[in-house]
Design a protein around this motif. Structure first.
Motif, mmCIF file in Angstrom:
data_model
loop_
_atom_site.group_PDB
_atom_site.id
_atom_site.type_symbol
_atom_site.label_atom_id
_atom_site.label_comp_id
_atom_site.label_asym_id
_atom_site.label_seq_id
_atom_site.Cartn_x
_atom_site.Cartn_y
_atom_site.Cartn_z
ATOM 1 N N UNK A 81 50.483 35.324 43.808
ATOM 2 C CA UNK A 81 49.049 35.666 43.543
ATOM 3 C C UNK A 81 48.690 37.116 44.017
ATOM 4 N N UNK A 82 49.471 37.603 44.833
ATOM 5 C CA UNK A 82 49.058 39.118 45.089
ATOM 6 C C UNK A 82 49.461 39.976 43.933
ATOM 7 N N UNK A 120 40.145 34.618 49.150
ATOM 8 C CA UNK A 120 41.554 34.579 48.658
ATOM 9 C C UNK A 120 41.762 36.029 48.211
ATOM 10 N N UNK A 121 40.836 36.929 47.561
ATOM 11 C CA UNK A 121 41.065 38.168 46.991
ATOM 12 C C UNK A 121 41.163 39.132 48.334
ATOM 13 N N UNK A 122 40.113 38.751 49.292
ATOM 14 C CA UNK A 122 40.077 39.551 50.611
ATOM 15 C C UNK A 122 41.261 39.361 51.180
ATOM 16 N N UNK A 123 42.120 38.235 51.366
ATOM 17 C CA UNK A 123 43.197 38.058 52.061
ATOM 18 C C UNK A 123 44.291 38.866 51.420
ATOM 19 N N UNK A 124 44.450 38.754 50.048
ATOM 20 C CA UNK A 124 45.587 39.366 49.193
ATOM 21 C C UNK A 124 45.400 41.144 49.361
ATOM 22 N N UNK A 125 44.191 41.501 49.504
ATOM 23 C CA UNK A 125 44.028 43.070 49.590
ATOM 24 C C UNK A 125 44.323 43.281 51.001
ATOM 25 N N UNK A 126 44.245 42.630 51.918
ATOM 26 C CA UNK A 126 44.476 42.837 53.538
ATOM 27 C C UNK A 126 45.931 42.729 53.680
ATOM 28 N N UNK A 127 46.852 41.964 52.851
ATOM 29 C CA UNK A 127 48.179 41.975 53.250
ATOM 30 C C UNK A 127 49.022 42.774 52.548
ATOM 31 N N UNK A 128 48.612 43.585 51.453
ATOM 32 C CA UNK A 128 49.207 44.371 50.419
ATOM 33 C C UNK A 128 50.043 45.197 51.247
ATOM 34 N N UNK A 158 48.184 42.950 39.104
ATOM 35 C CA UNK A 158 48.711 43.235 37.398
ATOM 36 C C UNK A 158 47.457 43.015 36.612
ATOM 37 N N UNK A 159 46.624 42.126 36.862
ATOM 38 C CA UNK A 159 45.584 41.665 35.992
ATOM 39 C C UNK A 159 44.506 42.597 36.048
ATOM 40 N N UNK A 160 44.440 43.777 37.038
ATOM 41 C CA UNK A 160 43.513 44.901 36.932
ATOM 42 C C UNK A 160 43.748 45.917 35.705
ATOM 43 N N UNK A 161 43.488 45.562 34.801
ATOM 44 C CA UNK A 161 44.091 46.097 33.619
ATOM 45 C C UNK A 161 43.605 47.368 33.182
ATOM 46 N N UNK A 162 42.191 47.732 33.243
ATOM 47 C CA UNK A 162 41.422 48.666 32.799
ATOM 48 C C UNK A 162 41.516 49.998 33.867
ATOM 49 N N UNK A 163 41.803 51.067 33.449
ATOM 50 C CA UNK A 163 41.832 52.084 34.400
ATOM 51 C C UNK A 163 40.292 52.303 34.786
#
Length: 202
Positions: free
Chosen positions: A54-55, A7-15, A60-65
């Motif tokens: 989900x995307x 799922x994560x791979x798909x989300x990154x690919x469609x961004x 948004x949950x990638x919180x920390x720099x």
């Protein structure tokens, strides 16, 4: 590969496709961007709106720099953080503009993640708290506010505030010190005397 990793791979690919087409992106365009069949998308996410939500949540949950910070001063912290935070804010602004109500709904639901990102930034300032005029949490809040202003541009075609502008304001404020060279667009003849801007005791 686990289902979550897929799922994560798909989300990154469609961004990129989502940023280009917004909420009007079709399931066909999403499938093409991910290199999978449309049925695979529906199996993984249920429907298009769930995928888009989900995307947004993933980003948004990638919180920390994401940086390797070796700082010896507040200036080092600011120089390391500001470019990363501004770039991230620009990306999030594009995502919110592209997906509108979907992104706004997820952002409201993930408010805790946004607050956690502020605490992550504040933690970078903590070792130098004795050098700050405000608390580390306030410093983090101001940094993010200025970064968002630069990212959003407030309707201008190009950002008015640069990364360097933000760093200058964070470290030195907006008042020029005596002897400073005028910055672009400044009128040196209209610059007030620094002493006139000092607080007056009652």
């Amino acid at each position: 590969m686990s289902a979550d990793d897929r799922r994560a791979q798909i989300l990154d690919a469609v961004t990129p496709a989502v940023l280009e087409h917004g909420a009007a992106v079709t399931s066909r365009q999403l499938a093409d961007a991910a290199g999978v069949a449309e049925g695979t998308l529906f199996k993984a996410f249920g429907d298009k709106e769930s995928l888009l939500a989900a995307l947004v949540e993933r980003h948004m949950t990638d919180a920390e720099p994401d940086l390797d910070l070796r700082a010896d001063s507040v200036a080092d912290v600011v120089a390391s953080l500001v470019p990363v935070v501004v770039e991230r804010m620009r990306f999030m602004f594009r995502l919110v503009m592209a997906l509108g109500p979907i992104a706004q709904r997820v952002a409201a639901e993930r408010r805790d993640d946004f607050e956690r990102s502020k605490r992550c930034i504040a933690a970078r300032f903590e070792p130098f708290a004795h050098d700050l005029r405000v608390t580390p949490l306030v410093a983090a809040d101001v940094l993010r506010t200025l970064a968002w202003a630069a990212a959003a541009s407030w309707g201008d075609d190009e950002p008015v505030s640069s990364v360097d502008d933000i760093m200058q304001v964070l470290l030195h404020g907006i008042v020029a010190a005596p002897g400073d060279e005028p910055r672009a667009g400044a009128d040196p003849e209209r610059r007030p005397d620094a002493s006139a801007l000092e607080p007056v005791e009652a």
